[in-house]
Write a protein that holds these residues in place. Structure first.
Motif, PDB file in Angstrom:
ATOM      1  N   VAL A 156      62.125  -9.168  52.259  1.00  0.00           N
ATOM      2  CA  VAL A 156      62.097 -10.614  52.466  1.00  0.00           C
ATOM      3  C   VAL A 156      60.863 -10.969  53.294  1.00  0.00           C
ATOM      4  N   THR A 157      60.514 -12.231  53.214  1.00  0.00           N
ATOM      5  CA  THR A 157      59.413 -12.706  54.067  1.00  0.00           C
ATOM      6  C   THR A 157      59.926 -13.824  54.963  1.00  0.00           C
ATOM      7  N   ALA A 158      59.260 -13.991  56.076  1.00  0.00           N
ATOM      8  CA  ALA A 158      59.608 -15.079  56.987  1.00  0.00           C
ATOM      9  C   ALA A 158      58.320 -15.535  57.657  1.00  0.00           C
ATOM     10  N   ARG A 159      58.331 -16.777  58.159  1.00  0.00           N
ATOM     11  CA  ARG A 159      57.106 -17.251  58.828  1.00  0.00           C
ATOM     12  C   ARG A 159      56.918 -16.545  60.168  1.00  0.00           C
ATOM     13  N   LEU A 160      58.046 -16.091  60.728  1.00  0.00           N
ATOM     14  CA  LEU A 160      57.986 -15.404  62.031  1.00  0.00           C
ATOM     15  C   LEU A 160      59.049 -14.315  62.065  1.00  0.00           C
ATOM     16  N   ALA A 161      58.707 -13.153  62.577  1.00  0.00           N
ATOM     17  CA  ALA A 161      59.719 -12.095  62.795  1.00  0.00           C
ATOM     18  C   ALA A 161      59.882 -11.916  64.302  1.00  0.00           C
ATOM     19  N   HIS A 220      53.976 -10.439  72.102  1.00  0.00           N
ATOM     20  CA  HIS A 220      53.781 -11.028  70.773  1.00  0.00           C
ATOM     21  C   HIS A 220      52.613 -10.376  70.066  1.00  0.00           C
ATOM     22  N   ALA A 221      52.610 -10.535  68.727  1.00  0.00           N
ATOM     23  CA  ALA A 221      51.486 -10.137  67.894  1.00  0.00           C
ATOM     24  C   ALA A 221      51.425 -11.197  66.787  1.00  0.00           C
ATOM     25  N   ARG A 222      50.597 -10.978  65.803  1.00  0.00           N
ATOM     26  CA  ARG A 222      50.494 -11.995  64.732  1.00  0.00           C
ATOM     27  C   ARG A 222      51.859 -12.215  64.056  1.00  0.00           C
ATOM     28  N   ARG A 223      52.362 -13.411  64.126  1.00  0.00           N
ATOM     29  CA  ARG A 223      53.644 -13.800  63.497  1.00  0.00           C
ATOM     30  C   ARG A 223      54.803 -12.881  63.886  1.00  0.00           C
ATOM     31  N   PHE A 224      54.764 -12.448  65.125  1.00  0.00           N
ATOM     32  CA  PHE A 224      55.789 -11.524  65.601  1.00  0.00           C
ATOM     33  C   PHE A 224      55.957 -11.685  67.103  1.00  0.00           C
ATOM     34  N   CYS A 225      57.189 -11.646  67.572  1.00  0.00           N
ATOM     35  CA  CYS A 225      57.363 -11.555  69.025  1.00  0.00           C
ATOM     36  C   CYS A 225      58.629 -10.800  69.409  1.00  0.00           C
ATOM     37  N   LEU A 226      58.699 -10.484  70.690  1.00  0.00           N
ATOM     38  CA  LEU A 226      59.788  -9.673  71.239  1.00  0.00           C
ATOM     39  C   LEU A 226      60.631 -10.524  72.172  1.00  0.00           C
ATOM     40  N   ILE A 227      61.955 -10.342  72.082  1.00  0.00           N
ATOM     41  CA  ILE A 227      62.833 -10.982  73.067  1.00  0.00           C
ATOM     42  C   ILE A 227      63.865  -9.948  73.558  1.00  0.00           C
ATOM     43  N   GLY A 228      64.640 -10.314  74.557  1.00  0.00           N
ATOM     44  CA  GLY A 228      65.715  -9.453  75.057  1.00  0.00           C
ATOM     45  C   GLY A 228      65.186  -8.130  75.567  1.00  0.00           C
ATOM     46  N   ASP A 229      66.041  -7.104  75.487  1.00  0.00           N
ATOM     47  CA  ASP A 229      65.655  -5.788  75.993  1.00  0.00           C
ATOM     48  C   ASP A 229      64.447  -5.218  75.242  1.00  0.00           C
ATOM     49  N   SER A 240      63.218 -19.789  76.334  1.00  0.00           N
ATOM     50  CA  SER A 240      61.819 -20.162  76.483  1.00  0.00           C
ATOM     51  C   SER A 240      61.103 -20.150  75.110  1.00  0.00           C
ATOM     52  N   LEU A 241      61.418 -19.154  74.283  1.00  0.00           N
ATOM     53  CA  LEU A 241      60.824 -19.104  72.934  1.00  0.00           C
ATOM     54  C   LEU A 241      61.341 -20.277  72.093  1.00  0.00           C
ATOM     55  N   ALA A 254      51.706 -17.109  72.172  1.00  0.00           N
ATOM     56  CA  ALA A 254      51.029 -16.676  73.406  1.00  0.00           C
ATOM     57  C   ALA A 254      51.577 -17.441  74.612  1.00  0.00           C
ATOM     58  N   ARG A 255      51.904 -18.721  74.387  1.00  0.00           N
ATOM     59  CA  ARG A 255      52.467 -19.513  75.491  1.00  0.00           C
ATOM     60  C   ARG A 255      53.817 -18.937  75.918  1.00  0.00           C
ATOM     61  N   TYR A 256      54.647 -18.588  74.915  1.00  0.00           N
ATOM     62  CA  TYR A 256      55.952 -17.960  75.217  1.00  0.00           C
ATOM     63  C   TYR A 256      55.723 -16.646  75.979  1.00  0.00           C
ATOM     64  N   SER A 257      54.806 -15.857  75.451  1.00  0.00           N
ATOM     65  CA  SER A 257      54.507 -14.546  76.022  1.00  0.00           C
ATOM     66  C   SER A 257      54.111 -14.654  77.487  1.00  0.00           C
ATOM     67  N   ARG A 258      53.222 -15.606  77.782  1.00  0.00           N
ATOM     68  CA  ARG A 258      52.746 -15.790  79.155  1.00  0.00           C
ATOM     69  C   ARG A 258      53.895 -16.171  80.088  1.00  0.00           C
ATOM     70  N   ARG A 259      54.707 -17.129  79.621  1.00  0.00           N
ATOM     71  CA  ARG A 259      55.828 -17.605  80.466  1.00  0.00           C
ATOM     72  C   ARG A 259      56.830 -16.495  80.716  1.00  0.00           C
ATOM     73  N   HIS A 260      57.147 -15.762  79.645  1.00  0.00           N
ATOM     74  CA  HIS A 260      58.165 -14.713  79.775  1.00  0.00           C
ATOM     75  C   HIS A 260      57.652 -13.560  80.648  1.00  0.00           C
ATOM     76  N   ARG A 261      56.369 -13.254  80.498  1.00  0.00           N
ATOM     77  CA  ARG A 261      55.767 -12.193  81.324  1.00  0.00           C
ATOM     78  C   ARG A 261      55.799 -12.585  82.798  1.00  0.00           C
ATOM     79  N   ALA A 262      55.427 -13.836  83.080  1.00  0.00           N
ATOM     80  CA  ALA A 262      55.407 -14.306  84.479  1.00  0.00           C
ATOM     81  C   ALA A 262      56.822 -14.273  85.063  1.00  0.00           C
TER      82      ALA A 262
END
Ligand SMILES: Cc1cc2nc3c(=O)[nH]c(=O)nc-3n(C[C@H](O)[C@H](O)[C@H](O)COP(=O)(O)OP(=O)(O)OC[C@H]3O[C@@H](n4cnc5c(N)ncnc54)[C@H](O)[C@@H]3O)c2cc1C
Length: 394
Positions: A158-163, A282-291, A313-314, A335-343
């Motif tokens: 399958v494809t998605a705009r974001l994984a 995060h990376a291109r069309r990809f990000c990490l949440i939770g553990d 936050s995401l 990147a905005r999500y990434s920055r906030r979550h990292r901080a």
């Protein structure tokens, strides 16, 4: 990988508390979500008790309220934490934290992981915009400028705009996207269970940093508690092999009979302790949440709290992008999500690891540092105020 047409807007890999919470927070957005989970649907609908009792901060309580989760959890399954006491070496001269110092009635809430999972699954199941693919694993994942492409263990694609990866601290999706993570093996395991008490806990959480083991006794319902015993890996098997009577007697004696008779009232569960912090969220069309983004040591009870905060936050960034009619999976948004979550997570992650290092150090120098930490906490009220604020989530 060949691109298919039956696309989703967002594919969430992992239907644990973080992945499902994110899906819940996407309710009402009109975005089509796919949640891919290894476990069968029955295990999500009726999760088994896993010994984890989650201490929730006030902001987490609020997010769960906005998600409508408290309607799904029986009132008597939620316990208010009124105060906390930390002990060093023995059970004398605790460092006490009370909710009043943080301007609150209680420091936080205790709810079982089982109840959280059950509630969030029930809520997500009613969402028309979420499709669940259970008993399915992602075996390949790649992204390009326009989509993320996922292949499952049954060969489907399958494809998605974001994984989004929410597939635990040992995230395979994170690895598939080439994101490294720093790990810290604490060389210890947390053995957790429920125990009944002769005398009540009065809503006080106790964290006892003894020299051989760490013992946390956390308030549950009346005359009931959650016990978290942290032991070196090599001792784990022996503790797990103890009879209920032996285990109960050992805990009762370690806590100096403070609660009178204590009795094991669940099975024992063992969690090897490994901390994980991803190099990128995060990376291109990809990000990490939770553990998958940050896997915490449980001593500061912040793993799920940070996971929920990250999911919220995401979700906020995605909704904001939708309102401005821009691509919600653009590099800028992620990147905005990434920055906030990292901080939000970095100080808590390394602060927790430092606390573990100090309070598991049994050398002469280590014991002196521990004493110094405790004296500073006792002598400087603002230090206790800051810690109480961190415990409540402020
Ligand atoms: C002993 C202990 C006590 C804790 N106490 C607290 C506390 O007091 N407060 C707190 O905030 N936190 C606490 N935590 C942390 C909290 O339990 C975790 O942070 C939280 O459960 C993580 O949720 P998650 O959804 O990110 O990951 P997980 O719960 O690990 O879920 C990941 C999901 O992804 C699925 N999955 C994995 N790989 C794949 C794949 N390839 N394809 C599809 N699905 C996949 C798994 O089956 C699972 O359902 C504690 C943890 C422990 C061990």
């Amino acid at each position: 990988m060949r691109r298919q047409h039956n696309d989703y807007d967002i594919a969430v890999i992992g239907g644990g508390p973080a992945g499902l919470s994110f899906a819940r927070l996407m309710s009402g957005t009109g975005l089509r979500l796919l949640v891919v989970e290894k476990k069968p649907a029955a295990a999500l609908k009726k999760p088994v008790y896993d010994g984890r009792e989650i201490a929730l901060t006030h902001p987490s309580y609020k997010v769960m309220e906005n998600m409508g989760l408290w309607d799904e959890i029986p009132r008597d399954a939620v316990t208010r934490i009124i105060g906390a006491k930390a002990f060093n070496g023995d059970l004398t001269r605790p460092l006490s934290f009370d909710a009043g110092r943080a301007g609150k009635e209680n420091l936080g809430y205790m709810v079982s992981n089982q109840n959280i999972q059950k509630a969030v699954f029930a809520a997500v199941s009613r969402q028309k915009n979420v499709t669940l693919a259970t008993e399915t694993s992602v075996t390949r994942l790649a992204t390009d400028d326009s989509a993320a492409m996922l292949q499952f263990d049954d060969g489907r694609r399958v494809t998605a705009r974001l994984a989004i990866a929410a597939d635990s601290r040992f995230s395979e999706a994170r690895g598939m996207m080439g994101i490294a993570a720093s790990r810290r093996d604490f060389g210890r395991s947390a053995i957790v269970c429920r125990m009944s008490l002769e005398h009540d806990h009065d809503g006080i959480a106790r964290e006892c940093f003894f020299y051989d083991r760490t013992l946390a006794v956390l308030p549950l319902g009346p005359k009931s508690c959650s016990v978290v015993l942290t032991v070196a890996h090599q001792e784990t098997a022996a503790v797990m092999a103890q009879s209920p009577k032996e285990f109960s007697a050992d805990i009762e004696q370690r806590i100096s009979h403070a609660f009178g008779k204590m009795k094991l009232s669940s099975a024992l569960f063992n969690y090897p302790l490994v901390g994980v912090f991803a190099d990128n969220f995060h990376a291109r069309r990809f990000c990490l949440i939770g553990d998958a983004s940050v896997g915490m040591h449980p001593v500061t009870a912040h793993g799920f709290n940070l996971g929920l905060q990250g999911a919220a936050s995401l979700a906020h960034e995605i909704k904001q992008a939708q309102r401005c009619d821009i691509d919600f999976a653009s590099d800028e948004t992620l990147a905005r999500y990434s920055r906030r979550h990292r901080a939000a997570t970095l100080p808590m992650y390394y602060g927790t690891n430092l606390l573990v290092s100090v309070f598991t150090d049994t050398t002469k120098r280590g014991r002196m540092t521990r004493k110094l930490f405790m004296s500073l906490g006792r002598g400087l009220p603002f230090v206790r105020q800051i810690i109480a604020g961190k415990l409540t989530g402020d």
